[in-house]
Motif scaffolding. Sequence first.
Motif, PDB file in Angstrom:
ATOM      1  N   SER A 139       0.803  -1.219   0.000  1.00 18.72           N
ATOM      2  CA  SER A 139       0.000   0.000   0.000  1.00 18.72           C
ATOM      3  C   SER A 139       0.836   1.270   0.000  1.00 18.72           C
ATOM      4  CB  SER A 139      -0.942   0.005   1.212  1.00 18.72           C
ATOM      5  OG  SER A 139      -0.191  -0.042   2.421  1.00 18.72           O
ATOM      6  N   ASP A 140       2.095   1.186   0.435  1.00 15.83           N
ATOM      7  CA  ASP A 140       2.939   2.386   0.447  1.00 15.83           C
ATOM      8  C   ASP A 140       3.580   2.665  -0.908  1.00 15.83           C
ATOM      9  OD1 ASP A 140       4.583   0.148   0.515  1.00 15.83           O
ATOM     10  OD2 ASP A 140       6.090   1.084   1.815  1.00 15.83           O
ATOM     11  N   LYS A 141       3.326   1.808  -1.907  1.00 11.81           N
ATOM     12  CA  LYS A 141       3.942   1.996  -3.213  1.00 11.81           C
ATOM     13  C   LYS A 141       3.000   2.628  -4.240  1.00 11.81           C
ATOM     14  CE  LYS A 141       7.517  -1.545  -2.876  1.00 11.81           C
ATOM     15  NZ  LYS A 141       8.122  -2.749  -3.504  1.00 11.81           N
ATOM     16  N   PHE A 142       1.753   2.857  -3.847  1.00 10.75           N
ATOM     17  CA  PHE A 142       0.843   3.528  -4.776  1.00 10.75           C
ATOM     18  C   PHE A 142      -0.259   4.233  -3.995  1.00 10.75           C
ATOM     19  CE2 PHE A 142      -1.245  -0.499  -4.090  1.00 10.75           C
ATOM     20  CZ  PHE A 142      -2.603  -0.222  -4.134  1.00 10.75           C
ATOM     21  N   GLN A 143      -0.923   5.172  -4.670  1.00 10.07           N
ATOM     22  CA  GLN A 143      -2.052   5.902  -4.089  1.00 10.07           C
ATOM     23  C   GLN A 143      -3.277   5.689  -4.964  1.00 10.07           C
ATOM     24  OE1 GLN A 143      -0.872   9.999  -3.761  1.00 10.07           O
ATOM     25  NE2 GLN A 143       1.015   9.514  -2.654  1.00 10.07           N
ATOM     26  N   PHE A 144      -4.418   5.557  -4.308  1.00  5.13           N
ATOM     27  CA  PHE A 144      -5.673   5.306  -5.017  1.00  5.13           C
ATOM     28  C   PHE A 144      -6.728   6.200  -4.406  1.00  5.13           C
ATOM     29  CE2 PHE A 144      -9.608   2.881  -5.873  1.00  5.13           C
ATOM     30  CZ  PHE A 144      -9.459   2.628  -7.232  1.00  5.13           C
ATOM     31  N   THR A 145      -7.261   7.151  -5.185  1.00  5.12           N
ATOM     32  CA  THR A 145      -8.233   8.104  -4.659  1.00  5.12           C
ATOM     33  C   THR A 145      -9.460   8.161  -5.560  1.00  5.12           C
ATOM     34  OG1 THR A 145      -7.187   9.953  -5.826  1.00  5.12           O
ATOM     35  CG2 THR A 145      -6.458   9.517  -3.566  1.00  5.12           C
ATOM     36  N   ARG A 146     -10.592   8.504  -4.949  1.00  3.10           N
ATOM     37  CA  ARG A 146     -11.859   8.625  -5.679  1.00  3.10           C
ATOM     38  C   ARG A 146     -12.552   9.917  -5.270  1.00  3.10           C
ATOM     39  NH1 ARG A 146     -13.391   2.432  -4.213  1.00  3.10           N
ATOM     40  NH2 ARG A 146     -12.327   3.112  -2.336  1.00  3.10           N
ATOM     41  N   GLU A 147     -13.071  10.623  -6.260  1.00  2.00           N
ATOM     42  CA  GLU A 147     -13.810  11.860  -6.008  1.00  2.00           C
ATOM     43  C   GLU A 147     -15.170  11.763  -6.686  1.00  2.00           C
ATOM     44  OE1 GLU A 147     -13.607  16.647  -7.078  1.00  2.00           O
ATOM     45  OE2 GLU A 147     -11.907  15.322  -7.535  1.00  2.00           O
ATOM     46  N   GLU A 148     -16.211  11.766  -5.886  1.00  2.00           N
ATOM     47  CA  GLU A 148     -17.555  11.607  -6.422  1.00  2.00           C
ATOM     48  C   GLU A 148     -18.043  12.906  -7.075  1.00  2.00           C
ATOM     49  OE1 GLU A 148     -20.151  10.181  -3.407  1.00  2.00           O
ATOM     50  OE2 GLU A 148     -19.165   8.210  -3.260  1.00  2.00           O
ATOM     51  N   MET A 149     -18.700  12.762  -8.218  1.00  3.30           N
ATOM     52  CA  MET A 149     -19.311  13.889  -8.930  1.00  3.30           C
ATOM     53  C   MET A 149     -20.764  13.520  -9.218  1.00  3.30           C
ATOM     54  SD  MET A 149     -16.170  14.899 -11.504  1.00  3.30           S
ATOM     55  CE  MET A 149     -15.957  13.226 -12.111  1.00  3.30           C
ATOM     56  N   PRO A 150     -21.626  13.577  -8.173  1.00  5.22           N
ATOM     57  CA  PRO A 150     -23.008  13.075  -8.312  1.00  5.22           C
ATOM     58  C   PRO A 150     -23.828  13.805  -9.357  1.00  5.22           C
ATOM     59  CG  PRO A 150     -22.695  14.275  -6.234  1.00  5.22           C
ATOM     60  CD  PRO A 150     -21.343  14.086  -6.822  1.00  5.22           C
ATOM     61  N   GLU A 151     -23.515  15.081  -9.607  1.00  6.94           N
ATOM     62  CA  GLU A 151     -24.292  15.811 -10.607  1.00  6.94           C
ATOM     63  C   GLU A 151     -24.108  15.242 -12.001  1.00  6.94           C
ATOM     64  OE1 GLU A 151     -20.226  17.525 -10.446  1.00  6.94           O
ATOM     65  OE2 GLU A 151     -21.739  16.928  -8.967  1.00  6.94           O
ATOM     66  N   ARG A 152     -23.004  14.510 -12.214  1.00  8.15           N
ATOM     67  CA  ARG A 152     -22.733  13.893 -13.516  1.00  8.15           C
ATOM     68  C   ARG A 152     -22.845  12.376 -13.453  1.00  8.15           C
ATOM     69  NH1 ARG A 152     -17.022  16.414 -15.262  1.00  8.15           N
ATOM     70  NH2 ARG A 152     -17.374  14.920 -16.965  1.00  8.15           N
ATOM     71  N   ASN A 153     -23.212  11.850 -12.279  1.00  9.57           N
ATOM     72  CA  ASN A 153     -23.248  10.405 -12.051  1.00  9.57           C
ATOM     73  C   ASN A 153     -21.915   9.772 -12.441  1.00  9.57           C
ATOM     74  OD1 ASN A 153     -24.313   7.904 -11.264  1.00  9.57           O
ATOM     75  ND2 ASN A 153     -24.996   7.442 -13.348  1.00  9.57           N
ATOM     76  N   GLU A 154     -20.847  10.432 -12.037  1.00  9.96           N
ATOM     77  CA  GLU A 154     -19.500   9.943 -12.323  1.00  9.96           C
ATOM     78  C   GLU A 154     -18.655   9.996 -11.055  1.00  9.96           C
ATOM     79  OE1 GLU A 154     -18.892  11.111 -17.057  1.00  9.96           O
ATOM     80  OE2 GLU A 154     -17.914  12.309 -15.491  1.00  9.96           O
ATOM     81  N   ILE A 155     -17.607   9.243 -11.083  1.00  2.00           N
ATOM     82  CA  ILE A 155     -16.631   9.273 -10.017  1.00  2.00           C
ATOM     83  C   ILE A 155     -15.246   9.330 -10.642  1.00  2.00           C
ATOM     84  CG2 ILE A 155     -16.698   6.741  -9.831  1.00  2.00           C
ATOM     85  CD1 ILE A 155     -16.088   7.104  -6.832  1.00  2.00           C
TER      86      ILE A 155
END
Length: 557
Positions: free
Chosen positions: A473-489
């Motif tokens: 887990s210290d060798k990569f980063q994984f992030t998510r940002e929700e954009m509900p107005e577009r039904n996308e993440i």
Amino acid sequence: MKIFLCVVIYSLFISQPRVQASTPDSPTYVAAVVEYSPVTASDGDTAADVVTKNLANYVLHIQRAAEKGADIIVFPECGLVTFAGHGSFSTHLPNPEDRVNPCTDDSSGVEEVVRTLSCEARNRSIYVVVNIPEMVPCPSDTNCSSSDVLLYNSNVVFDRDGTVVARYRKFNLFGEPGFSATLEPELSVFDTDFGVKFGTFTCFDIMFEKPAVSLVRALGVTDVVFPTAWFSQLPFHSAVQVQSSWASSMDVNFLASGYNNPRGGSSGSGIYAGKEGPIVAVMPTVPSTQLLLAVVPKKSFQRTKHVSSNVSNVCELITATPYRNAFPERLDGNDSGITMLSDYLEPYETLLLTENEFFSKHTVCHNELCCDFELVMHRSQQIMNSSYKDNVYRLAVFDGIRSYTYVTAGVQICAVISCINDSLSSCVKDLKLSKQEMLNTVFDYVHISGNFRQSNSIHLPITLVRGYDVLSSDKFQFTREEMPERNEIKVDMKTSRQNSNLLTFAIFGRDFQKDGGLLTLPSRCHRTSAATVTVLITVAVILCLHTYFKFPFSFLH
């Protein structure tokens, strides 16, 4: 250093008798899972004989785990009866609501194997999770006759007293003729006396929303026990890849026990601490049985009391059963002895990276998904006593519906994958690196991003390096940002350290809304081989027969 630390911790902690089991106030608990290579039928053996022999080995592992202080032990799918005999032996299992203890209740109506497991849990004061074929009388409201029975691929859980506290019937069957699925997926959970609520499901269930995702999102389960007999597939679905990525995406503690038959394609077990990554994981390339022990930080303490999730105080304990050497010689002299399935990449949009692209940026699109890639890489310096294998990399993007042999499923993928040569088909081949061989390409930096569909979906960080290992887990980063107005993440995945021997680095999205749809077919027929064209024509004919003459869709397996 890791081996030295492991030995020290083993001698100071795990090897010492524990005064008491973990409690609700303990910040951790001790888990055990078994990578199990079962006893198979010899001449004259009946199904009951095979179960008896495997049960004897289960008893030894329960005893060993309890001696080492484990609070819970998990065994694999099919381990008692094996693949060949799965369904030839079955037993009644009590309803957990009835709080039946088969060890002390002679009227429970179970087979002796269930009684023995209950007594071992009771005598050793340990939670025991076992997969076993369950026999159920045919309900009166079904089409089968009253004299018939239904068979379920079931997990049963015994508490420290030997009482049956949970039962789960596998819903997403991978073929498995003779077995039935419940009308609706069960959400099976059980509470423990050390303050952790577990959920359970089995093998292929992990690929679907119900019951796997629902346990976490609907019931708030933080820990999962997972019996499995996985068939690994390159480049995205080897066993430890799937276990680690699902645990990370859901941020749950994940106890996976795998059926060990590498030449049959099954291998891989581990204990995972959610986003913190694998605590201990193995993917043996030869038949072997291994008992894995780990100190697992409780999610409730991490989230509410900000307890450190440092999991370095963990060891892998390998035990040899009476019938099997845990350290056999490799069968073929290579690191690889696992028979791997291969994904079908023709429908993907791919881009072959050239040898001189040491710094590059690319955008690759397929259907509604566009993925941005940024890569910095260089060639390895030759190291004495090591040989280097040249390989190439492709960027791969897919947005559509793929086959999982018995069902179809919606998938969205942004990936960097290793290939043996320039051909697309080589990207799903096992490189079969020997112990001395290394890949010639080193990635200084990899960054992938894309806007994925948000509703009814999950998104997983998929990694793979040589030896069927995954990135820590210290060798990569994984992030998510929700954009509900577009039904996308918006999902971002990037390396945080230099990485060599990288085989797969990918964002893998499951789009549950598209499950059961028609397969995505290649749009660039001129790039396909004659064999591929033949396959496509066959699929097209079957689709036509299904559409116009109601020909069974199951022929697309």
